[in-house]
Design an enzyme around this catalytic site. Structure first.
Site, PDB file in Angstrom:
ATOM      1  N   GLU A 164       0.818  -1.228  -0.086  1.00 25.22           N
ATOM      2  CA  GLU A 164      -0.021  -0.214   0.042  1.00 25.22           C
ATOM      3  C   GLU A 164       0.931   1.352  -0.057  1.00 25.22           C
ATOM      4  O   GLU A 164       0.409   2.125  -0.635  1.00 25.22           O
ATOM      5  CB  GLU A 164      -1.082   0.028   1.314  1.00 25.22           C
ATOM      6  CG  GLU A 164      -2.054  -1.233   1.023  1.00 25.22           C
ATOM      7  CD  GLU A 164      -2.814  -1.152   2.341  1.00 25.22           C
ATOM      8  OE1 GLU A 164      -4.118  -1.478   2.011  1.00 25.22           O
ATOM      9  OE2 GLU A 164      -2.186  -1.246   3.510  1.00 25.22           O
ATOM     10  N   GLU A 201      -3.660  -9.703   3.291  1.00 25.96           N
ATOM     11  CA  GLU A 201      -4.505  -9.279   4.787  1.00 25.96           C
ATOM     12  C   GLU A 201      -5.747 -10.415   4.854  1.00 25.96           C
ATOM     13  O   GLU A 201      -5.829 -10.825   6.043  1.00 25.96           O
ATOM     14  CB  GLU A 201      -5.109  -7.777   4.664  1.00 25.96           C
ATOM     15  CG  GLU A 201      -4.047  -7.003   4.968  1.00 25.96           C
ATOM     16  CD  GLU A 201      -3.377  -6.286   3.875  1.00 25.96           C
ATOM     17  OE1 GLU A 201      -2.833  -5.220   3.954  1.00 25.96           O
ATOM     18  OE2 GLU A 201      -3.271  -6.938   2.632  1.00 25.96           O
TER      19      GLU A 201
END
Length: 264
Positions: A118, A138
């Site tokens: 990210e 995730e």
């Protein structure tokens, strides 16, 4: 390769800063935990972004990681201890919700996973070694890639491919990321930073006001209503057109010399 760096402006144990001409190199320096981000590091990264934007002698930033890893994401030990490495208004790592106004290049060696991916997605350009690996794993830990990964990835690669990467949480080799046009340039192992500095140097040769305005338009225009796009662009571009640097650019072209930018 770049020239020897200038004297570092501000560095710490967690984050190393070096100035190469008009480029600021920002190195995440927690190799013992694969450059995982805790709150202290997030605060340092936010300060480095402010430093990049506030210095008139800096045009572009390069973000990289010490050792063999770009960033493995959130420091899970700190997370389990109740810490969240996010800042109000800036998000994870002090960066993902408020990237700098100036261009930022990610130089990726090794893993850029979860929050580390990210961070790379929050950058404007990505240079990666052939041995780099990207991913949003995730879901494998019953978490959500809420640090901008699910928002930015579909804007960088085809929607269905972004959906596959995010839902499976699988690791994506650099070659595949390059084929998907997520990675701007791919390098031999150990050469990502050198290539990023070369690209940054090319960008930094240009007028700093124009570089900053160009990034602002490119990163914002997708959210503009089509009937307002040219007016909004004009608000950003006209101050650059009327600047002393614009006159210097035209004068230097006429005189067949290298322009001397003043940032005004």
């Amino acid at each position: 390769m770049s020239a020897a760096p200038d004297v570092a402006p501000v560095s710490s144990d967690l984050l190393l800063l070096e100035q190469h001409g008009a480029t600021l190199v920002i190195t995440i320096n927690r190799p013992e935990v694969k450059n995982a981000v805790n709150l202290a590091l997030a605060i340092e990264i936010a300060a480095a972004m402010d430093h990049l934007d506030s210095r008139p002698d800096l045009t572009v930033g390069v973000l990289t990681g010490a050792g063999s890893t770009f960033c493995a994401g959130m420091d899970l030990k700190a997370f389990l201890a109740g810490e969240r490495p996010s800042l109000p208004g800036r998000g994870f790592a002090g960066l993902v919700e408020q990237p700098p106004a100036k261009p930022l290049i990610a130089a990726v060696e090794g893993y850029a996973l979860a929050g580390g991916f990210e961070i790379a997605l929050a950058c404007d350009l990505v240079i990666a070694s052939r041995t780099a690996v990207f991913g949003l794993p995730e879901v494998k830990r019953s978490l959500v890639a809420a640090g901008g990964g699910l928002l930015r990835l579909p804007a960088r690669i085809p929607y269905h491919l972004a959906m596959e990467w995010a839902l499976t949480g699988r690791l994506v080799p650099a070659e595949e990321a390059h084929d998907a046009r997520l990675v701007s340039r791919i390098t031999e192992p150990g050469e990502a930073l050198a290539q990023a500095l070369e690209l940054a140097g090319t960008i930094a040769e240009n007028g700093p006001l124009a570089v900053r305005a160009t990034k602002q338009i490119l990163s914002s225009a997708r959210d503009w209503p089509s009937n307002e796009a040219f007016d909004r662009q004009r608000e950003i571009s006209e101050p650059v057109r009327s600047s002393a640097d614009a006159r210097e650019g035209a004068t230097a072209f006429r005189e067949r010399r290298t322009p001397v930018w003043r940032g005004r």
